[in-house]
Design a protein around this motif. Structure first.
Motif, mmCIF file in Angstrom:
data_model
loop_
_atom_site.group_PDB
_atom_site.id
_atom_site.type_symbol
_atom_site.label_atom_id
_atom_site.label_comp_id
_atom_site.label_asym_id
_atom_site.label_seq_id
_atom_site.Cartn_x
_atom_site.Cartn_y
_atom_site.Cartn_z
ATOM 1 N N ALA A 83 0.839 -1.210 0.000
ATOM 2 C CA ALA A 83 0.000 0.000 0.000
ATOM 3 C C ALA A 83 0.868 1.252 0.000
ATOM 4 N N LEU A 84 1.928 1.246 0.822
ATOM 5 C CA LEU A 84 2.811 2.405 0.909
ATOM 6 C C LEU A 84 3.511 2.656 -0.425
ATOM 7 N N SER A 85 3.970 1.601 -1.074
ATOM 8 C CA SER A 85 4.648 1.754 -2.363
ATOM 9 C C SER A 85 3.693 2.304 -3.416
ATOM 10 N N ASN A 86 2.450 1.838 -3.411
ATOM 11 C CA ASN A 86 1.467 2.367 -4.354
ATOM 12 C C ASN A 86 1.156 3.838 -4.076
ATOM 13 N N THR A 87 1.157 4.197 -2.822
ATOM 14 C CA THR A 87 0.913 5.603 -2.470
ATOM 15 C C THR A 87 2.037 6.483 -3.008
ATOM 16 N N TYR A 88 3.285 6.046 -2.789
ATOM 17 C CA TYR A 88 4.418 6.810 -3.307
ATOM 18 C C TYR A 88 4.387 6.838 -4.839
ATOM 19 N N LEU A 89 3.987 5.720 -5.441
ATOM 20 C CA LEU A 89 3.874 5.649 -6.894
ATOM 21 C C LEU A 89 2.862 6.693 -7.390
ATOM 22 N N SER A 90 1.783 6.845 -6.650
ATOM 23 C CA SER A 90 0.776 7.846 -7.032
ATOM 24 C C SER A 90 1.357 9.259 -7.004
ATOM 25 N N PRO A 117 -8.461 0.639 10.705
ATOM 26 C CA PRO A 117 -7.143 0.445 11.336
ATOM 27 C C PRO A 117 -7.245 0.429 12.857
ATOM 28 N N SER A 118 -6.334 -0.342 13.471
ATOM 29 C CA SER A 118 -6.351 -0.441 14.936
ATOM 30 C C SER A 118 -4.980 -0.225 15.547
ATOM 31 N N TRP A 126 -2.325 4.766 6.635
ATOM 32 C CA TRP A 126 -3.559 5.407 6.173
ATOM 33 C C TRP A 126 -3.360 6.920 6.034
ATOM 34 N N GLY A 127 -2.666 7.515 7.010
ATOM 35 C CA GLY A 127 -2.412 8.958 6.951
ATOM 36 C C GLY A 127 -1.609 9.337 5.720
#
Length: 849
Positions: A83-90, A117-118, A126-127
């Motif tokens: 998820a983090l890599s896709n966010t940076y990719l965006s 999230p917990s 998420w942030g």
């Protein structure tokens, strides 16, 4: 480089150009601050390598690295890192202008994340993802959505305990607030952020927060404060080697040099920043450089930039910043080639098309409206109307209040040009309503800015009044009263807006008050300066509104008012002075004489307009008598601001403070001691004189005692600039906000009934200096204020003030305006002081009762 700095690349609804804050980037945590399990993941090198490419501006390389990392994490079942890599990719795709790919990467990231999230780690990722989503929405012109997303990101970061994350989200929120025109909210938020970052080590986040605050302060007119924080941002960026931060800060600072007239420094700085930039950033700098060269009329140098600018346009993919860049290019082009409007029109049409291609409704509205403005400029009003209506519809769709006000005003102008007056009035009404809704943020603009209140806000009100007062409307008995009442209300609203602009905040609550409700023996007079005539509305208790007008230009009225002010000098010819005073009386009052006599009017309350505010009405002359010989005279910034009636007690307590000695470069006022002593002989008085009169001692006395009257006999200046409006204490100046804080912090909860300022003056050469006087009167919280338009000689002031207080304790007690009138007559009938120089400077502001 110059020490005067500012940034022009800020969204200003009151300017022709509309650029986003330069080099904006969504802050995301550096690798070292990511959660431990992410920092120790097997593909960390891929993430770090991508970040190196990203920070160096190699966004395509960063995208390739992060796309590979995302696939590897996904195959390994590592959902958070995927998820983090896709966010940076965006983020990389967004910089490349690949908006659909950027959106798809965000969708993949959010699919990989748990919906509820917990853990701190889940909240943090998420942030990061929500921050990137807000950046995508912002670039698509979805400003309200971006603001909500960044607020959600802040909440996620707070749940994770990541302070740098939530502060970065707040900086982004401030950027959205700026774009929406909500400058005061943006400034308040950024001040909180920078205060929290103050003790942090230097970082890109700290540099960005300072830079954003500097840009907002510039937009609000606080130029020197903007300079301070922008220089701090530059220093932080240089310390940590943040090249993009250095470019952004230098661009902001160089634009300030431009605003202060240091064009050589600005041009040198533009050249440096352009040489160290690329893509859209380089284009924006070149456009700033172009507009400055056009302004300097350096035509050949300006034209030499056109090939590079056109090449940059051709190589960039559509984005919001590109659309705004085209609009700004059209602005410079039309000035550079004023006879070749077809090309300027093509540039704006291309901006509209690009805005549509990326579904950016705000950018489309802005581009259409500017194209409409171009057609308005060349007199093609039907086309201008159609385009403006399209822009207005889009602004309504996205609830862009700042654009609404702009296009409603433009539509009103275009309709008026086509003689569609009723429709024009309706458009102007909507523009005024929109401006009233924006009062808090429109108020923030300082008069010294290039796009000033006077040029971009005031005309909306005045042009509406001019339409309302057209002969056709006033000749119809059914419309006359409604149109007069609306014109009066609009002028009152303008007065409030001007005072808000003086304070640079919307701080004045107002309600409509009729003269009937205040004083049956008073008449309110509203002179209104229109381009082709002087219009006067007369409001007398118990009677319908009346009006009269003089077919004389605004320029001639202003010239005569200026002559009146000059004629009050003692060296001026009495014959000439009286002639000028009679001319103004004839314009302003002679048509009202019968109504005033018939209604037994005793007090004239002037709600003055423009330069007339600087003219002492008491010195007008009817050919036999000065006005003060017939009426008590009071000034009111607006009857909307009328304070409730209050009665002084039988023996009101007085706080008298003053300076007698030469101090801090100001001349001595030896008569002040006698002036204060005479007050103390008539009323119980606490005296602060010379070195006893300090800021601290005044504060303590006001806070800890119940004084109904505060009398300050000291040097002071009233200016249209709140920072240049002050009273002088022994240890330094007392500013308007100081006085407000002290008077409103009274421990007894009492309001000062009367504030007397007996030795102040309005700033020379400032035709709106009386705003400062009204500002002091209003912010002090005093119900009534007696002040001076210019500093008068000690002896005559002492005599007038002594008589004023003698009248004030008479039984029955006269109104304050009447007490002042009698004191002025006391000097007028004294052969030594009968010249209006000595007595007409004193004016009553606010509650005259």
């Amino acid at each position: 480089m110059s020490k005067a700095w500012v940034n022009l690349s800020i969204t200003l609804w009151i300017g022709w150009g509309l650029l986003e804050p330069a080099f904006s980037r969504s802050p995301y945590p550096p690798i070292s601050s990511l959660p431990p399990f992410i920092a120790s993941s097997p593909h960390l090198d891929s993430i770090a390598s991508g970040q190196e490419h990203y920070d160096a501006g190699r966004f395509a390389d960063a995208a390739r690295v992060w796309e590979t990392a995302a696939q590897n994490y996904d195959r390994a079942g590592d959902r958070l890192n995927a998820a983090l890599s896709n966010t940076y990719l965006s983020l990389a795709y967004q910089h490349l202008g690949h908006w659909e790919s950027a959106r798809n990467a965000l969708d993949r990231a959010q699919t990989l994340l748990v919906p509820n999230p917990s853990t701190a780690t889940e909240f943090q990722v998420w942030g990061i993802t929500l921050n990137a989503q807000g950046q995508w929405e912002f670039n698509q012109g979805q400003i309200e959505a971006a603001l909500e997303t960044w607020q959600a990101a802040e909440r996620a970061y707070r749940q994770s305990g990541d302070e740098s994350g939530w502060l970065g989200s707040q900086i982004n929120q401030a950027q959205a607030l700026q774009t929406l025109g909500l400058y005061r909210r943006a400034q308040s938020l950024l001040e909180q952020v920078t205060q929290q970052l103050a003790d942090w080590p230097d970082s890109s986040l700290k540099a960005q927060g300072l830079r954003s605050l500097g840009m907002v302060r510039h937009a609000m007119g606080s130029l020197h404060q903007a300079q301070i924080v922008l220089e701090q941002s530059l220093a932080v960026a240089q310390t940590i080697g943040d090249e993009a931060g250095v470019r952004s800060a230098l661009l902001s600072l160089s634009n300030t040099a431009r605003d202060f007239g240091d064009t050589a420094t600005a041009l040198d700085a533009y050249q440096w920043v352009a040489q160290h930039s690329q893509g859209i950033e380089r284009l924006e700098v070149r456009l700033n450089q172009l507009s400055l060269l056009v302004m300097m009329e350096r035509t050949e140098a300006a034209r030499s930039l056109l090939p590079e600018i056109n090449e940059l346009f051709d190589t960039l993919t559509p984005s919001r910043r590109l659309v705004y860049s085209r609009v700004n290019f059209a602005k410079s082009f039309v000035e550079l080639f004023p006879t070749d409007l077809a090309i300027s029109s093509d540039i704006l049409a291309r901006a509209v098309a690009e805005a549509r291609s990326i579904d950016d409704l705000r950018a489309e509205s802005y581009s259409l409206g500017q194209l409409g403005h171009l057609y308005e400029r060349v007199g093609q009003f039907a086309d201008a109307q159609a385009l403006t209506e399209q822009a207005l519809t889009l602004a309504q769709t996205i609830s862009a209040s700042d654009l609404l006000a702009r296009w409603q005003w433009q539509l009103g102008r275009v309709l008026s040009q086509q003689q569609q007056y009723d429709s024009a009035i309706a458009a102007y009404r909507e523009a005024v309503t929109s401006l009233e809704g924006l009062r808090r943020d429109v108020a923030a603009f300082e008069a010294g800015l290039r796009f000033s209140f006077r040029d971009r806000v005031e005309p909306v009100y005045r042009e509406l009044v001019s339409l309302l007062l057209r002969d056709e409307n006033l000749n119809d008995p059914e419309q006359r009263q409604a149109r007069l009442a609306e014109a009066r209300q609009t002028i009152e609203q303008l007065q409030l807006a001007e005072l808000d602009n003086f304070f640079r905040e919307a701080c004045l609550d107002a309600e409509s008050v009729s003269i009937d409700q205040i004083d049956p023996h008073a008449a309110a007079i509203y002179p209104i300066l229109l381009p082709d005539r002087l219009f006067v509305i007369l409001s007398v208790a118990g009677e319908p509104l009346d009006f009269y007008w003089i077919p004389i230009s605004q320029a001639e009225v202003e010239a005569t008012a200026e002559q009146m002010l000059q004629s009050l000098h003692l060296a001026y010819s009495d014959v000439d002075r009286l002639q000028i005073a009679q001319t103004l009386y004839g314009w302003l009052l002679r048509p009202a004489e019968t109504a005033l006599e018939r209604n037994n009017i005793e007090t004239l309350v002037f709600v003055l307009d423009g330069i007339l505010r600087n003219v002492p009405m008491s010195a007008l002359h009817d050919g036999k008598h000065y006005l003060v010989e017939q009426y008590a005279v009071a000034l009111s910034p607006s009857l909307y601001l009328f304070a409730p009636k209050a009665s002084l007690s039988a023996t009101p307590q007085v706080l008298s403070a003053g300076l007698t000695e030469a101090h801090r470069g100001f001349a001595p006022l030896p008569g002040v001691a006698d002036e204060i002593e005479r007050i103390a002989e008539r009323l119980p008085t606490r005296v602060l004189l010379d070195d006893d009169f300090t800021r601290g001692s005044l504060d303590i006395q006001i806070r800890s005692n119940h004084f109904e009257i505060v009398h300050l006999a000291t040097h002071g200046q009233f200016s249209s600039n709140v920072e240049e409006t002050f009273l002088l204490a022994w240890d330094g100046p007392i500013e308007v906000r100081d006085l407000e804080a002290w008077l409103q912090a009274n421990h007894f909860g009492n309001t000062i009934d009367l504030l007397v300022l007996s030795a102040c003056q309005t700033a020379l050469g400032d035709d709106r200096a009386v705003l400062g006087m009204a500002g002091v009167a209003l912010r002090s919280g005093a119900r009534s204020t007696i002040a001076t338009l210019w500093s008068v000689r000690d002896r005559s002031t002492t005599l007038l003030m002594d008589e004023f207080y003698r009248q004030l304790v008479q039984t029955p007690r006269p109104t304050k305006a009447e007490a002042l009138r009698r004191a002025q007559l006391h000097l007028l009938y004294d052969t030594e002081y009968n010249h209006p120089f000595f007595w007409s400077s004193f004016v009553s502001i606010g509650n005259w009762l």
